[in-house]
Design a protein around this motif. Structure first.
Motif, PDB file in Angstrom:
ATOM      1  N   GLY A 121      -2.322   2.965  19.462  1.00 46.04           N
ATOM      2  CA  GLY A 121      -1.667   1.718  19.842  1.00 46.04           C
ATOM      3  C   GLY A 121      -0.477   1.415  18.962  1.00 46.04           C
ATOM      4  N   ILE A 122      -0.494   1.930  17.751  1.00 45.29           N
ATOM      5  CA  ILE A 122       0.595   1.704  16.801  1.00 45.29           C
ATOM      6  C   ILE A 122       1.919   2.264  17.329  1.00 45.29           C
ATOM      7  CG2 ILE A 122       0.473   3.780  15.370  1.00 45.29           C
ATOM      8  CD1 ILE A 122       0.453   0.286  13.903  1.00 45.29           C
ATOM      9  N   ASP A 129       9.828  -1.694  16.814  1.00 46.72           N
ATOM     10  CA  ASP A 129      10.571  -1.794  15.554  1.00 46.72           C
ATOM     11  C   ASP A 129      10.143  -3.013  14.727  1.00 46.72           C
ATOM     12  OD1 ASP A 129      12.409  -0.847  13.678  1.00 46.72           O
ATOM     13  OD2 ASP A 129      14.044  -2.051  14.502  1.00 46.72           O
ATOM     14  N   ILE A 130       8.823  -3.163  14.559  1.00 44.84           N
ATOM     15  CA  ILE A 130       8.329  -4.291  13.759  1.00 44.84           C
ATOM     16  C   ILE A 130       7.620  -3.843  12.478  1.00 44.84           C
ATOM     17  CG2 ILE A 130       8.096  -5.756  15.804  1.00 44.84           C
ATOM     18  CD1 ILE A 130       4.979  -5.427  15.395  1.00 44.84           C
ATOM     19  N   LEU A 131       7.699  -2.565  12.140  1.00 44.79           N
ATOM     20  CA  LEU A 131       6.919  -2.066  11.004  1.00 44.79           C
ATOM     21  C   LEU A 131       7.703  -1.877   9.708  1.00 44.79           C
ATOM     22  CD1 LEU A 131       4.567   0.517  12.744  1.00 44.79           C
ATOM     23  CD2 LEU A 131       4.130  -1.881  12.172  1.00 44.79           C
ATOM     24  N   LYS A 132       8.985  -2.166   9.696  1.00 45.05           N
ATOM     25  CA  LYS A 132       9.765  -1.990   8.461  1.00 45.05           C
ATOM     26  C   LYS A 132       9.140  -2.799   7.326  1.00 45.05           C
ATOM     27  CE  LYS A 132      14.345  -0.851  10.223  1.00 45.05           C
ATOM     28  NZ  LYS A 132      14.161  -0.851  11.662  1.00 45.05           N
ATOM     29  N   GLU A 133       8.918  -2.122   6.205  1.00 41.55           N
ATOM     30  CA  GLU A 133       8.351  -2.738   5.003  1.00 41.55           C
ATOM     31  C   GLU A 133       6.978  -3.367   5.247  1.00 41.55           C
ATOM     32  OE1 GLU A 133      11.262  -5.222   3.082  1.00 41.55           O
ATOM     33  OE2 GLU A 133      12.829  -3.708   3.369  1.00 41.55           O
ATOM     34  N   ARG A 134       6.248  -2.835   6.223  1.00 45.17           N
ATOM     35  CA  ARG A 134       4.894  -3.302   6.513  1.00 45.17           C
ATOM     36  C   ARG A 134       3.923  -2.151   6.254  1.00 45.17           C
ATOM     37  NH1 ARG A 134       5.374  -7.408  10.594  1.00 45.17           N
ATOM     38  NH2 ARG A 134       3.275  -8.095  10.113  1.00 45.17           N
ATOM     39  N   LYS A 135       2.695  -2.492   5.928  1.00 45.67           N
ATOM     40  CA  LYS A 135       1.646  -1.495   5.738  1.00 45.67           C
ATOM     41  C   LYS A 135       0.692  -1.574   6.920  1.00 45.67           C
ATOM     42  CE  LYS A 135       1.707  -1.579   0.708  1.00 45.67           C
ATOM     43  NZ  LYS A 135       0.927  -1.850  -0.503  1.00 45.67           N
ATOM     44  N   CYS A 136       0.278  -0.403   7.415  1.00 45.82           N
ATOM     45  CA  CYS A 136      -0.654  -0.377   8.536  1.00 45.82           C
ATOM     46  C   CYS A 136      -1.383   0.956   8.579  1.00 45.82           C
ATOM     47  CB  CYS A 136       0.069  -0.642   9.846  1.00 45.82           C
ATOM     48  SG  CYS A 136       1.343   0.568  10.230  1.00 45.82           S
ATOM     49  N   SER A 137      -2.454   0.943   9.335  1.00 43.79           N
ATOM     50  CA  SER A 137      -3.215   2.161   9.568  1.00 43.79           C
ATOM     51  C   SER A 137      -3.073   2.537  11.041  1.00 43.79           C
ATOM     52  CB  SER A 137      -4.688   1.963   9.199  1.00 43.79           C
ATOM     53  OG  SER A 137      -5.355   3.203   9.270  1.00 43.79           O
ATOM     54  N   ALA A 138      -3.511   3.740  11.367  1.00 43.99           N
ATOM     55  CA  ALA A 138      -3.472   4.259  12.730  1.00 43.99           C
ATOM     56  C   ALA A 138      -4.206   5.596  12.707  1.00 43.99           C
ATOM     57  CB  ALA A 138      -2.030   4.458  13.190  1.00 43.99           C
ATOM     58  N   VAL A 163      -5.330  -5.144   6.985  1.00 46.11           N
ATOM     59  CA  VAL A 163      -4.577  -6.332   7.377  1.00 46.11           C
ATOM     60  C   VAL A 163      -3.323  -6.439   6.509  1.00 46.11           C
ATOM     61  CG1 VAL A 163      -4.593  -8.860   7.529  1.00 46.11           C
ATOM     62  CG2 VAL A 163      -6.671  -7.568   8.064  1.00 46.11           C
ATOM     63  N   ASP A 164      -2.183  -6.650   7.164  1.00 44.70           N
ATOM     64  CA  ASP A 164      -0.923  -6.954   6.482  1.00 44.70           C
ATOM     65  C   ASP A 164      -0.315  -8.139   7.225  1.00 44.70           C
ATOM     66  OD1 ASP A 164       1.567  -7.182   5.323  1.00 44.70           O
ATOM     67  OD2 ASP A 164       2.126  -5.094   5.599  1.00 44.70           O
ATOM     68  N   GLY A 165      -0.511  -9.321   6.695  1.00 42.08           N
ATOM     69  CA  GLY A 165      -0.009 -10.532   7.354  1.00 42.08           C
ATOM     70  C   GLY A 165      -0.668 -10.733   8.706  1.00 42.08           C
ATOM     71  N   ASN A 166       0.141 -10.686   9.773  1.00 43.08           N
ATOM     72  CA  ASN A 166      -0.398 -10.884  11.123  1.00 43.08           C
ATOM     73  C   ASN A 166      -0.843  -9.575  11.782  1.00 43.08           C
ATOM     74  OD1 ASN A 166       2.371 -10.036  11.349  1.00 43.08           O
ATOM     75  ND2 ASN A 166       2.401 -10.772  13.466  1.00 43.08           N
ATOM     76  N   LEU A 167      -0.650  -8.439  11.110  1.00 49.81           N
ATOM     77  CA  LEU A 167      -1.044  -7.134  11.672  1.00 49.81           C
ATOM     78  C   LEU A 167      -2.451  -6.747  11.238  1.00 49.81           C
ATOM     79  CD1 LEU A 167       2.101  -4.868  11.117  1.00 49.81           C
ATOM     80  CD2 LEU A 167       1.420  -6.078  13.191  1.00 49.81           C
ATOM     81  N   VAL A 168      -3.263  -6.374  12.217  1.00 49.73           N
ATOM     82  CA  VAL A 168      -4.616  -5.880  11.956  1.00 49.73           C
ATOM     83  C   VAL A 168      -4.686  -4.498  12.602  1.00 49.73           C
ATOM     84  CG1 VAL A 168      -7.088  -6.295  12.224  1.00 49.73           C
ATOM     85  CG2 VAL A 168      -5.499  -8.244  12.080  1.00 49.73           C
ATOM     86  N   THR A 169      -4.806  -3.458  11.786  1.00 49.48           N
ATOM     87  CA  THR A 169      -4.740  -2.092  12.306  1.00 49.48           C
ATOM     88  C   THR A 169      -5.941  -1.273  11.835  1.00 49.48           C
ATOM     89  OG1 THR A 169      -3.328  -1.440  10.439  1.00 49.48           O
ATOM     90  CG2 THR A 169      -2.220  -2.105  12.483  1.00 49.48           C
ATOM     91  N   ALA A 170      -6.228  -0.221  12.604  1.00 52.44           N
ATOM     92  CA  ALA A 170      -7.354   0.659  12.272  1.00 52.44           C
ATOM     93  C   ALA A 170      -7.098   2.048  12.841  1.00 52.44           C
ATOM     94  CB  ALA A 170      -8.654   0.080  12.831  1.00 52.44           C
ATOM     95  N   PRO A 171      -7.751   3.069  12.253  1.00 54.97           N
ATOM     96  CA  PRO A 171      -7.506   4.446  12.680  1.00 54.97           C
ATOM     97  C   PRO A 171      -8.079   4.823  14.045  1.00 54.97           C
ATOM     98  CG  PRO A 171      -8.576   4.400  10.511  1.00 54.97           C
ATOM     99  CD  PRO A 171      -8.552   3.010  11.029  1.00 54.97           C
TER     100      PRO A 171
END
Length: 191
Positions: A121-122, A129-138, A163-171
């Motif tokens: 989904g990532i 183009d919303i991931l600049k300087e953001r941390k996330c998983s996938a 979780v990074d702010g409003n982003l909630v991600t998982a592999p």
């Protein structure tokens, strides 16, 4: 306080568990969940794919279930929703080509509304183009793509979420308990 509404953006061959589990679980805890697919209407079906980890170098893929949409994509008004979910599977690689999908993602990010993405989904978030300087998983195979757009891939166990702010991600789907719990925490904090 009105009931919170969650939008899921899906397409054919979305990962079966990654659409079915959050769709049903969020309803159980009182959220309204609308699943919409570009070029499809409420009542129509999408096909799902089952991805499994069977000891190969990557996941295997099998035909899953038919999943019935309960919202018409053209009728979506992002302002009506409190959170966005983008499941993985094969769907993200082509729904990200839809300009309105990207506009919806950017709207949620601009308004700092929760965005939950799992596995592939990532790819939609990368294209929006919303991931600049953001941390996330996938899913780990997407790590180079995240890093190439200025994000930072976080390598976590398959059953964990980040979780990074409003982003909630998982592999991948083994993370459902942690991913959904973290999404609910972010939702409770957002008003």
């Amino acid at each position: 306080m009105s009931q919170k509404k969650v939008l899921m953006l899906v397409g054919d061959y979305v990962e079966d568990y990654e659409v079915m589990v959050p769709f049903q679980c969020l309803q159980v805890v009182g959220y309204t969940v609308h699943a919409a697919c570009p070029d499809k209407k409420s009542g129509e079906f999408i096909r799902t794919a089952i991805h499994d980890f069977e000891g190969d170098q990557t996941y295997s893929e099998k035909r899953g279930h038919n999943f019935q949409l309960n919202s018409t994509f053209e009728d979506i008004t992002p302002e009506d929703y409190d959170a966005l979910i983008i499941p993985g599977g094969r769907a993200p690689e082509y729904i990200r080509l839809n300009k309105r999908v990207l506009e919806i993602v950017k709207y949620f990010d601009t308004k700092n509304k929760p965005i939950a993405s799992i596995c592939h989904g990532i790819q939609v978030l990368i294209t929006a183009d919303i991931l600049k300087e953001r941390k996330c998983s996938a899913y780990p195979a997407i790590a180079p793509d995240i890093n190439c757009v200025g994000g930072s891939y976080v390598d976590i166990p398959m059953d964990k979420a980040y979780v990074d702010g409003n982003l909630v991600t998982a592999p991948a789907w083994p993370a459902h308990p942690d991913w959904l719990n973290k999404l609910l925490e972010v939702l409770r904090k957002s008003v």
